[in-house]
Motif scaffolding. Sequence first.
Motif, PDB file in Angstrom:
ATOM      1  N   ASP A   3       0.840  -1.199   0.000  1.00  7.27           N
ATOM      2  CA  ASP A   3       0.000   0.000   0.000  1.00  7.27           C
ATOM      3  C   ASP A   3       0.879   1.256   0.000  1.00  7.27           C
ATOM      4  O   ASP A   3       1.599   1.517   0.972  1.00  7.27           O
ATOM      5  CB  ASP A   3      -0.898  -0.022   1.241  1.00  7.27           C
ATOM      6  CG  ASP A   3      -1.920   1.099   1.259  1.00  7.27           C
ATOM      7  OD1 ASP A   3      -1.802   2.027   0.443  1.00  7.27           O
ATOM      8  OD2 ASP A   3      -2.830   1.055   2.106  1.00  7.27           O
ATOM      9  N   VAL A   4       0.818   2.017  -1.088  1.00 12.14           N
ATOM     10  CA  VAL A   4       1.683   3.203  -1.194  1.00 12.14           C
ATOM     11  C   VAL A   4       1.341   4.256  -0.152  1.00 12.14           C
ATOM     12  O   VAL A   4       2.192   5.102   0.187  1.00 12.14           O
ATOM     13  CB  VAL A   4       1.628   3.816  -2.610  1.00 12.14           C
ATOM     14  CG1 VAL A   4       2.210   2.868  -3.636  1.00 12.14           C
ATOM     15  CG2 VAL A   4       0.208   4.211  -2.987  1.00 12.14           C
ATOM     16  N   THR A   5       0.120   4.227   0.388  1.00 12.66           N
ATOM     17  CA  THR A   5      -0.258   5.228   1.395  1.00 12.66           C
ATOM     18  C   THR A   5       0.427   4.974   2.732  1.00 12.66           C
ATOM     19  O   THR A   5       0.459   5.859   3.593  1.00 12.66           O
ATOM     20  CB  THR A   5      -1.778   5.257   1.600  1.00 12.66           C
ATOM     21  OG1 THR A   5      -2.209   4.007   2.182  1.00 12.66           O
ATOM     22  CG2 THR A   5      -2.507   5.481   0.281  1.00 12.66           C
ATOM     23  N   LYS A   6       0.987   3.780   2.908  1.00 15.35           N
ATOM     24  CA  LYS A   6       1.671   3.455   4.168  1.00 15.35           C
ATOM     25  C   LYS A   6       3.191   3.610   4.075  1.00 15.35           C
ATOM     26  O   LYS A   6       3.905   3.403   5.057  1.00 15.35           O
ATOM     27  CB  LYS A   6       1.343   2.014   4.580  1.00 15.35           C
ATOM     28  CG  LYS A   6      -0.129   1.782   4.901  1.00 15.35           C
ATOM     29  CD  LYS A   6      -0.371   0.333   5.317  1.00 15.35           C
ATOM     30  CE  LYS A   6      -1.837   0.112   5.657  1.00 15.35           C
ATOM     31  NZ  LYS A   6      -2.098  -1.309   6.043  1.00 15.35           N
ATOM     32  N   LEU A   7       3.690   3.966   2.894  1.00 15.35           N
ATOM     33  CA  LEU A   7       5.132   4.026   2.693  1.00 15.35           C
ATOM     34  C   LEU A   7       5.716   5.308   3.279  1.00 15.35           C
ATOM     35  O   LEU A   7       5.039   6.341   3.348  1.00 15.35           O
ATOM     36  CB  LEU A   7       5.454   3.976   1.196  1.00 15.35           C
ATOM     37  CG  LEU A   7       4.939   2.758   0.407  1.00 15.35           C
ATOM     38  CD1 LEU A   7       5.349   2.881  -1.054  1.00 15.35           C
ATOM     39  CD2 LEU A   7       5.458   1.462   1.011  1.00 15.35           C
ATOM     40  N   PRO A   8       6.977   5.264   3.678  1.00 12.29           N
ATOM     41  CA  PRO A   8       7.652   6.504   4.076  1.00 12.29           C
ATOM     42  C   PRO A   8       7.874   7.386   2.861  1.00 12.29           C
ATOM     43  O   PRO A   8       7.647   6.962   1.721  1.00 12.29           O
ATOM     44  CB  PRO A   8       8.983   5.997   4.653  1.00 12.29           C
ATOM     45  CG  PRO A   8       9.221   4.698   3.944  1.00 12.29           C
ATOM     46  CD  PRO A   8       7.858   4.092   3.741  1.00 12.29           C
TER      47      PRO A   8
END
Length: 328
Positions: A143-148
Amino acid sequence: MIEAQLGRCVAAWCPGATGVTGAAKLSGGASQETWTFDIVHPDGPIGAILRRAPPGYGASPGRAAGLDAEATLMQLAHDAGLPSPRVLHVLTPEDDLGTGFIMQRVEGETIARKILRDEQFAKARPMLARQVGGIAAGIHGLDVTKLPKLRQMTSTKEIADLDREYRSFGWPRPVFELALRWLRDHDPGPSAEVTLVHGDFRHGNLIIGPDGVRAVLDWELAHLGDPMEDLGWVCVNSWRFGEIDKPVGGFGTREELFAGYEAAGRRADPERVKFWEVMGTLRWGVMCCGMMQRFRQGPDHSMERAMIGRRSSEAEIDLLRLLAPREK
């Protein structure tokens, strides 16, 4: 010295830990250190790895995600069920160990020549390409929304960056010029889907056991971009270690890689993968040239840099094979 520091560190976050033993520095890493050690615990020793930038070391290189981001990415991968070490602790200033993190030690082999030739890996080799494809799909599905916060790359920007770096050497190489022209002519443009890209998905960064891939390491070049980049990079001939007829790491075919990728629910684009394989081959060649420049100009005149630097000629041969009309 470092055992005492590690002992104080682990006692602060690992209940019951009374110290560490067997601290030893592992080889590899130009700017970062990797240490293996055991945490002494009443329930038995806990195998651990310290990955750090030593105290006093400056900011991460421009392409690097940073060690805090690495730790976050590895834990996200672990939590998603991907083969990634569990992060035990992210270093704080109070630890007095620099910037970095401590992770679970995963047993296995990273040396490609052993993986490709030793009998203990004979049963694993036929399934590795599919496994690697499935793992890549898992990474790209995070999930890209959880990436730093990560840098974002496109094929066009990568071509420009490589061109600039290559020309900074003042060392003309006609095959590199040919490859840059081919890349510009075949630039596929922005990917329809932007995902997490591991950035260095290859031999050396995979821990492999008799049962297959056990962990993916070294996420320092992770970024957002075209997922086909990882599939192209793992096919670069430099990572086949002599097994040139098996494009995926010297152990499998592109078809097996794509099958594993698609079995995990994602679709491979062979044309884009070919583009990124050419890009990756040129990138490795330029990196080799950079090593030779640093060997020549100093201050690091290590034989290792010179040995890697001379491999730029191998990249030229690989590029000519890739760009020959008969290659598909």
